[in-house]
Motif scaffolding. Structure first.
Motif, PDB file in Angstrom:
ATOM      1  N   THR A  23     -21.295 -17.452 -14.916  1.00 24.51           N
ATOM      2  CA  THR A  23     -22.401 -18.221 -14.344  1.00 24.51           C
ATOM      3  C   THR A  23     -22.262 -19.700 -14.666  1.00 24.51           C
ATOM      4  N   ALA A  26     -19.573 -21.560 -12.752  1.00 26.11           N
ATOM      5  CA  ALA A  26     -19.837 -21.675 -11.317  1.00 26.11           C
ATOM      6  C   ALA A  26     -20.884 -22.735 -10.999  1.00 26.11           C
ATOM      7  N   TYR A  92     -25.298 -13.684 -13.257  1.00 26.95           N
ATOM      8  CA  TYR A  92     -24.377 -13.884 -12.132  1.00 26.95           C
ATOM      9  C   TYR A  92     -24.766 -13.085 -10.890  1.00 26.95           C
ATOM     10  N   TYR A  94     -27.116 -14.136  -8.682  1.00 28.36           N
ATOM     11  CA  TYR A  94     -27.288 -15.147  -7.635  1.00 28.36           C
ATOM     12  C   TYR A  94     -26.146 -16.160  -7.728  1.00 28.36           C
ATOM     13  N   SER A  95     -25.871 -16.857  -6.636  1.00 29.07           N
ATOM     14  CA  SER A  95     -24.760 -17.803  -6.618  1.00 29.07           C
ATOM     15  C   SER A  95     -25.156 -19.163  -7.205  1.00 29.07           C
ATOM     16  N   LYS A  97     -23.588 -21.788  -7.172  1.00 29.57           N
ATOM     17  CA  LYS A  97     -23.094 -22.877  -6.330  1.00 29.57           C
ATOM     18  C   LYS A  97     -24.204 -23.476  -5.469  1.00 29.57           C
ATOM     19  N   CYS A 201     -29.650 -17.012   0.230  1.00 29.32           N
ATOM     20  CA  CYS A 201     -28.786 -16.850  -0.942  1.00 29.32           C
ATOM     21  C   CYS A 201     -28.191 -15.449  -0.984  1.00 29.32           C
ATOM     22  N   ARG A 204     -25.666 -10.301  -5.716  1.00 32.30           N
ATOM     23  CA  ARG A 204     -24.729  -9.256  -6.127  1.00 32.30           C
ATOM     24  C   ARG A 204     -25.453  -8.286  -7.061  1.00 32.30           C
TER      25      ARG A 204
END
Length: 250
Positions: A23, A26, A92, A94-95, A97, A201, A204
């Motif tokens: 996380t 990223a 991790y 959610y993204s 980025k 969004c 995962r």
């Protein structure tokens, strides 16, 4: 910095040792000024990993719950002079980025709260969201949109960005220390007419990602219904609840 505004990422953590490094790396460190993690009395090496990564880390000696953890995160972020506060779960799911886009929506001045919606893109189930959670999400969101006179795609994401103005205005200290804290913050933002934006969004679901079990999901759902009823009754002037007072009023 983003448009001369200080961006602070906060991570409410509990047993996140396995996913924290993914996380952290990223995150868009080109615009993030500081990362702050509050370890809610984890039983693994979350705090050790966080410090090795250079993250400013606070450890609760006793578990205060998901909401209690966030209260510490926001108090500390505001104390550092943050203008934009982005909550990122260190599991991790959610993204990270998307922090740049979410912070940018706050920095634009158009929004005070930005929600990263798992529903907008239409791929929540493909991302692994359990069927019962998806159905509950859609049903609770429908009820809240009707009762709160809003049109959000979901109220239950754990990835969100706040303006300093919003966090300094709502009295989040009166919110629950449990998972319904997140939902109460959205209700407070809507009650005080803060503009709320959303961004699609991907998410995962995998073994290392945090997830509450069925019983806690039921408790959360009941808490959401209670919050929604409280919102409606407060708007009608039938009750006067602490969570719907500004910090100045409190």
């Amino acid at each position: 910095m983003l448009h001369e505004m200080k961006v602070v990422v906060v991570m409410p953590a509990y047993n996140a040792r396995k996913t924290l490094e993914w996380t952290y790396h990223a995150l868009p460190h080109d615009i993030v000024d500081a990362v702050l993690l509050t370890d809610d009395a984890s039983t693994d090496a979350t705090a050790t990993v966080a410090r090795e990564l250079g993250i400013h880390t606070i450890v609760h000696p006793n578990n205060r719950g998901y909401g209690g953890n966030q209260k510490t995160c926001y108090r500390e972020a505001l104390a550092t002079g943050a203008d934009i506060i982005v909550m990122v779960h260190p599991d991790y799911q959610y993204s990270p980025k998307l922090v740049t886009a979410m912070a940018g929506m706050i920095a634009s001045g158009h929004y005070d709260l930005v929600l990263a919606s798992r529903i907008l893109g239409g791929h929540a189930r493909q991302g692994g969201m359990p069927r019962y959670k998806y159905i509950a999400n859609r049903l609770l969101t429908l009820i809240q949109n009707v009762m709160c006179h809003a049109k959000l795609s979901e109220y239950h994401t754990g990835f969100r960005a706040y303006s300093r103005t919003l966090l300094e205005s709502i009295d989040f200290e009166h919110n629950s220390d449990d998972f319904v804290f997140d939902n109460q913050v959205i209700a407070q933002a809507l009650y005080f007419d803060f503009p709320v934006g959303e961004i699609s969004c991907p998410t995962r679901y995998f073994p290392e990602a945090s997830s509450i079990d069925l019983w806690r999901s039921v408790r959360y759902g009941l808490g959401v219904l209670h919050t929604t009823a409280a919102f409606a009754l407060q708007r009608l002037g039938l009750v006067h609840l602490a969570i719907f007072q500004t910090k100045r009023q409190a």
